[in-house]
Design an enzyme around this catalytic site. Structure first.
Site, mmCIF file in Angstrom:
data_model
loop_
_atom_site.group_PDB
_atom_site.id
_atom_site.type_symbol
_atom_site.label_atom_id
_atom_site.label_comp_id
_atom_site.label_asym_id
_atom_site.label_seq_id
_atom_site.Cartn_x
_atom_site.Cartn_y
_atom_site.Cartn_z
ATOM 1 N N GLY A 71 -1.003 6.659 -1.738
ATOM 2 C CA GLY A 71 -1.697 7.424 -2.774
ATOM 3 C C GLY A 71 -1.975 6.594 -4.013
ATOM 4 N N THR A 72 -0.987 5.834 -4.452
ATOM 5 C CA THR A 72 -1.132 5.069 -5.696
ATOM 6 C C THR A 72 -2.287 4.071 -5.597
ATOM 7 O OG1 THR A 72 1.211 5.330 -6.152
ATOM 8 C CG2 THR A 72 0.086 3.530 -7.295
ATOM 9 N N SER A 199 -1.970 10.531 1.009
ATOM 10 C CA SER A 199 -0.838 9.652 1.293
ATOM 11 C C SER A 199 -0.140 10.088 2.576
ATOM 12 C CB SER A 199 0.130 9.721 0.109
ATOM 13 O OG SER A 199 1.283 8.981 0.381
ATOM 14 N N HIS A 201 3.089 9.409 3.663
ATOM 15 C CA HIS A 201 4.526 9.750 3.693
ATOM 16 C C HIS A 201 4.832 11.149 3.175
ATOM 17 C CE1 HIS A 201 5.906 9.080 -0.604
ATOM 18 N NE2 HIS A 201 4.739 8.482 -0.653
ATOM 19 N N THR A 237 -4.716 -7.677 6.383
ATOM 20 C CA THR A 237 -4.598 -7.251 7.782
ATOM 21 C C THR A 237 -4.148 -5.790 7.836
ATOM 22 O OG1 THR A 237 -4.032 -9.503 8.383
ATOM 23 C CG2 THR A 237 -3.471 -7.775 9.991
ATOM 24 N N CYS A 324 9.269 9.743 -8.689
ATOM 25 C CA CYS A 324 8.839 8.490 -9.320
ATOM 26 C C CYS A 324 9.317 8.413 -10.763
ATOM 27 C CB CYS A 324 7.317 8.380 -9.313
ATOM 28 S SG CYS A 324 6.644 8.631 -7.690
#
Ligand code: PLP
Length: 370
Positions: A71-72, A199, A201, A237, A324
């Site tokens: 997401g970030t 995101s 996760h 990659t 966070c």
């Protein structure tokens, strides 16, 4: 001791489908998607499949999906890319004070580059007023960024209406949606959205993966330069195991979205009814119009840090706000003008589709005893 994990807004356990997709990508399709031999082509084919799957879960064209590290990164790419693309048209950007730090700090950095940011304060209940957002739109507004669901309070933000109003007033202005807590948790409307960040996760896949939707035809500068992977939008990659896990989770979660929404609603009601019935006094930090998967309450007597530790000793995991923030005072609750005492006491309980009634009742029981 059975572990009860109620911190799904911070991150989620990896679901079996995602795990086996990652294993397959690590052990079978381990080639570099850029290699021309069969192993590379196999990885490339898997990558294409995953892109189609994630795009279908988002309800967009697969050509519009760029895989990122989460997401970030998606948010940084969208906001920096959009701001610099539109720089010649103006310098004004609008966001809300309840956004994730990924948005707020990216915009703070853009202020250093000469952009001007208007931050809309939330109402006392955590909702964000559409009228206030719309009245902040100026002739030189070039970008607006809002989240779909607030990760701390669960509040739904009026992003679809705000995006429509932005386009009506200023057709060249761009709109970014932070859908990290919305994707696969509630219905998403991308009609007037130019960029959408999600995101992996948060939906049962691995950390270190995410996606950015970029509306067809829009060209922005990438954040990361290199070998030109992801059509030049995100070099490096491709992390096929993470991407494969992401696609598997997105497929499962998006197919079961209606059931999940109903399930979250029931769990939230059960939690609030049970705590109320136990006679514990608490205040809501979650507005009426909020997603069922996040509940934020302040039981006014104990500091959340203490509560979280005691509950953790019992194998029950909740959080005090955004993971966070790591112990910093919540900028979201502060913006809502929640009293300092209630900010210190705030508990965030968040669900996933596997959360059971028994999990919620065990939390309520331990909570009421404390
Ligand atoms: N936006 C919101 C609303 C979030 O909840 C989070 C993570 O907590 C992020 C962005 C950042 O996402 P990631 O952890 O994938 O970088």
């Amino acid at each position: 001791m059975k572990e009860i994990y109620l911190d799904n807004a911070a991150t989620t356990a990896v679901i079996p489908e995602a795990l086996s997709a990652a294993e397959n990508a690590m052990q079978v399709c381990y080639g570099n998607a850029g290699s021309v031999h069969d192993k590379g082509r196999q990885a490339g084919a898997l990558l294409n499949e995953c892109r189609k799957t994630v795009a279908a879960a988002m309800g967009v064209d697969s050509g519009c999906v760029t895989f990122t590290s989460g997401g970030t990164e998606s948010i940084n790419t969208a906001l920096r890319g959009a701001a610099f693309k539109n720089k010649h048209l103006g310098k004004h950007i609008i966001t809300s004070a309840v956004e994730h730090d990924a948005t707020l700090n990216t915009l703070r950095a853009l202020e250093q580059d000469g952009f001007e940011v208007t931050v809309i304060a939330p109402e006392k209940d955590g909702s964000v007023s559409l009228e206030k957002i719309v009245s902040a739109i100026r002739e030189d507004t070039i970008l607006m960024s809002l989240m779909g669901v607030c990760n701390e309070t669960g509040a739904f933000l009026p992003y679809a209406e705000a995006a429509a109003e932005l386009k009506k007033r200023n057709s060249k202005a761009l709109f970014h949606l932070d859908a990290v807590q919305l994707f696969c948790k509630a219905e998403m409307d991308l009609k007037n959205v130019d960029f959408c960040s999600v995101s992996a996760h948060k939906i049962g896949a691995l950390k270190g993966s995410g996606a950015l939707y970029i509306k067809k035809g829009l060209v922005i500068r990438p954040l990361i330069y290199g070998g030109g992977q992801e059509s030049g939008m995100r070099s490096g990659t491709e992390a096929i195991p993470q991407i494969a896990a992401f696609a598997a989770a997105a497929k499962k979660r998006s197919e079961a979205l209606s059931e999940s929404i109903a399930h979250y609603g029931k769990l939230k009601k059960l939690l609030l009814d049970t705590i109320k019935a136990s006679g514990v006094y608490f205040e809501f930090n979650t507005p009426e119009n909020s997603s069922g998967h996040i509940v934020n309450i302040s039981p006014c007597k104990l500091r959340s840090e203490v509560l979280i530790r005691i509950l953790s000793d019992k194998g029950i995991y909740v959080s005090g706000g955004s993971a966070c923030a790591r112990g910093k005072k919540s900028h979201v609750l502060s913006a809502m003008k929640v009293s300092p005492k209630n900010i210190d006491a705030a508990l965030r309980v968040s669900f996933c589709p596997e959360t059971s009634d028994a999990d919620v009742l065990a939390f309520c029981d331990a909570f009421a005893k404390l």
